[in-house]
Design a protein around this motif. Sequence first.
Motif, short mmCIF file in Angstrom:
data_model
loop_
_atom_site.label_atom_id
_atom_site.label_comp_id
_atom_site.label_asym_id
_atom_site.label_seq_id
_atom_site.Cartn_x
_atom_site.Cartn_y
_atom_site.Cartn_z
N SER A 77 0.85 -1.20 0.00
CA SER A 77 0.00 0.00 0.00
C SER A 77 0.89 1.25 0.00
N THR A 78 0.62 2.17 -0.91
CA THR A 78 1.42 3.42 -0.94
C THR A 78 1.17 4.21 0.35
N THR A 79 -0.03 4.06 0.91
CA THR A 79 -0.32 4.76 2.18
C THR A 79 0.64 4.29 3.27
N MET A 80 0.81 2.98 3.37
CA MET A 80 1.66 2.43 4.44
C MET A 80 3.14 2.68 4.14
N GLN A 81 3.51 2.63 2.86
CA GLN A 81 4.91 2.93 2.51
C GLN A 81 5.26 4.34 2.97
N ALA A 82 4.37 5.29 2.64
CA ALA A 82 4.61 6.69 3.00
C ALA A 82 4.64 6.85 4.52
N HIS A 83 3.74 6.12 5.18
CA HIS A 83 3.65 6.20 6.65
C HIS A 83 4.95 5.72 7.31
N PHE A 84 5.47 4.59 6.82
CA PHE A 84 6.70 4.03 7.43
C PHE A 84 7.92 4.88 7.10
N LYS A 85 7.92 5.47 5.89
CA LYS A 85 9.07 6.33 5.53
C LYS A 85 9.11 7.54 6.46
N LYS A 86 7.93 8.15 6.68
CA LYS A 86 7.84 9.32 7.56
C LYS A 86 8.22 8.94 8.99
N MET A 87 7.76 7.77 9.41
CA MET A 87 8.05 7.33 10.79
C MET A 87 9.56 7.17 10.99
N SER A 88 10.23 6.60 9.98
CA SER A 88 11.69 6.37 10.13
C SER A 88 12.43 7.70 10.22
N ARG A 89 11.98 8.66 9.44
CA ARG A 89 12.65 9.98 9.44
C ARG A 89 12.39 10.69 10.79
N THR A 90 11.13 10.62 11.25
CA THR A 90 10.77 11.28 12.51
C THR A 90 11.60 10.72 13.67
N THR A 92 14.49 9.01 13.56
CA THR A 92 15.93 9.29 13.41
C THR A 92 16.26 10.69 13.90
N LYS A 93 15.36 11.64 13.55
CA LYS A 93 15.59 13.05 13.95
C LYS A 93 15.33 13.24 15.45
N LYS A 94 14.22 12.67 15.93
CA LYS A 94 13.81 12.87 17.34
C LYS A 94 14.87 12.36 18.30
N PHE A 95 15.56 11.27 17.93
CA PHE A 95 16.55 10.66 18.84
C PHE A 95 17.98 10.87 18.36
N ASN A 96 18.10 11.72 17.32
CA ASN A 96 19.45 12.08 16.84
C ASN A 96 20.31 10.83 16.62
N LEU A 97 19.71 9.84 15.91
CA LEU A 97 20.39 8.57 15.69
C LEU A 97 21.64 8.75 14.84
N LYS A 98 22.67 8.03 15.21
CA LYS A 98 23.94 8.09 14.47
C LYS A 98 24.11 6.83 13.62
N LYS A 99 24.92 6.96 12.58
CA LYS A 99 25.19 5.78 11.75
C LYS A 99 25.67 4.64 12.65
N GLN A 100 25.19 3.44 12.33
CA GLN A 100 25.53 2.22 13.07
C GLN A 100 24.79 2.08 14.39
N GLY A 162 24.05 -6.63 20.84
CA GLY A 162 24.14 -5.46 21.70
C GLY A 162 22.76 -4.88 21.97
N HIS A 163 22.71 -3.71 22.68
CA HIS A 163 21.43 -3.10 23.05
C HIS A 163 20.98 -2.14 21.93
N PRO A 164 19.78 -2.35 21.37
CA PRO A 164 19.31 -1.42 20.33
C PRO A 164 19.08 -0.03 20.93
N LYS A 165 19.35 1.01 20.14
CA LYS A 165 19.05 2.38 20.58
C LYS A 165 17.53 2.57 20.52
N ILE A 166 16.92 1.98 19.45
CA ILE A 166 15.47 2.12 19.21
C ILE A 166 14.89 0.74 18.95
N ILE A 167 13.75 0.46 19.54
CA ILE A 167 12.98 -0.74 19.22
C ILE A 167 11.61 -0.27 18.74
#
Length: 409
Positions: A77-90, A92-100, A162-167
């Motif tokens: 579903s394009t609706t769910m694709q867009a939803h998950f893409k936005k969620m991943s960006r939100t 990453t930014k909210k928790f200032n995730l770093k590579k790795q 190891g311990h995930p930063k985000i689950i």
Amino acid sequence: MNVKKCRICSSRLPAPFLSLGSMPAPNRFPAKEELKNNEPGYPLSVSVCSDCWLVQLQKVVPPQIMFKNYVYIPSTSTTMQAHFKKMSRTVTKKFNLKKQDLVLDIGSNDGTLLTFFKEQGLRVLGVDPASNLSLVARLKGIDTIEGFFNSNLAEKITKQFGHPKIITATNVLAHVSGLHDFVEGIKILIKKNGCFIAQFPYLVDLLEKTQFDTIYHEHLSYFSLKPLIRLLDSHNLKIFDAQKEEVHGGSLTVYISNKNSPYSVGPGVKELVRREDLKKLGEIKTYDDFARRAKKIKSDLVNFLVKLKKNGKRIAGYGAAAKGNVLLSFCHLDNKTIDYIVDSISFKQGRFTPGTHIPIYPESFLEKDMPDYTLLLAWNFAGEILKKQINYISKGGKFIFAHPNLIIT
Ligand code: JHZ
């Protein structure tokens, strides 16, 4: 299996406030040659704990039957694709995730959400019990552990990765019978400043919009914030943020951490709890009124369809969704009323709906065949579907919405 005690507080569960009848597991679509086979039906009725007010099922269909070979595929579903893409960006930014930094997705399905995290350079790991979907995820390069998440698996994950930063866990928590062990597993995974993000259909929306068809065997619990806070509190965890979402008819995303984490409980959580009190989620009358509305929607829909058939009209369905199967079974609508259902998922095409045995065809069949009316079963994707079927509508085809009340487009 029969659950007599509340999954959160272990109080004895009262009698159900709504029974939707007995029906097969909602995502088991028989092939033609299987139609003559016996299809086990399972009673579907929902109760509310009079102590912590968790809405829940008492009858549990074995998870292996429901999830080992799973056909809910949000990437279609394009609706769910867009939803998950936005969620991943939100996130990453909210928790200032770093590579790795490691992101773990529980119920990772075909790896759609994790793919968007991986694109940002994050380390990703999925957990999912469905062998068919875990294979698809691995083929997409998403490392996936095939199995049900629990505290034992959490120990193994921390030792190996190891311990995930985000689950994350989207549309998973409602499906879990052993909630306390699941939360213990989360506790093992997150350290002081880790975060568990759960997203699930929100009980307030279910009640307000009378979405009785989202009550089905996969969904063991129907969460509001207060019982969830009580569950997490007993494991020294807290909800520090909560966001309402449009998906699946109205969902909630909650951000969870250790109580002693640096995250302070935001005003959004308190406001949502206040609104739940205003909606009287702690009173049995709220649920009895919901049951009454569900039965009225059923009789209005059935009476309308009977009238259409008497006038020689042809009726199809759109979206072979689990919720659609609940609506069809609850309203006793089978292939004598609904000629066929169209659906975008190739696995479902050529098969039949469980119990009601309505044939499922590709979406393109609708405009070719031009039935007079189409009952929208996958109403959570109304926007995407009506846009796709603009020609069917412009040629005079009409869509039927069953709830919150009977609407014809
Ligand atoms: P779908 C899902 O429930 C799955 P379901 C799950 N049980 C859950 O928790 C709730 O959501 C919240 C079809 N379709 O998967 C595809 C089209 O035909 O959203 C699907 O078969 N054309 C985990 O199963 C069905 O509709 C389209 O354009 O009740 C949707 O079902 C689109 C977008 C979908 O609901």
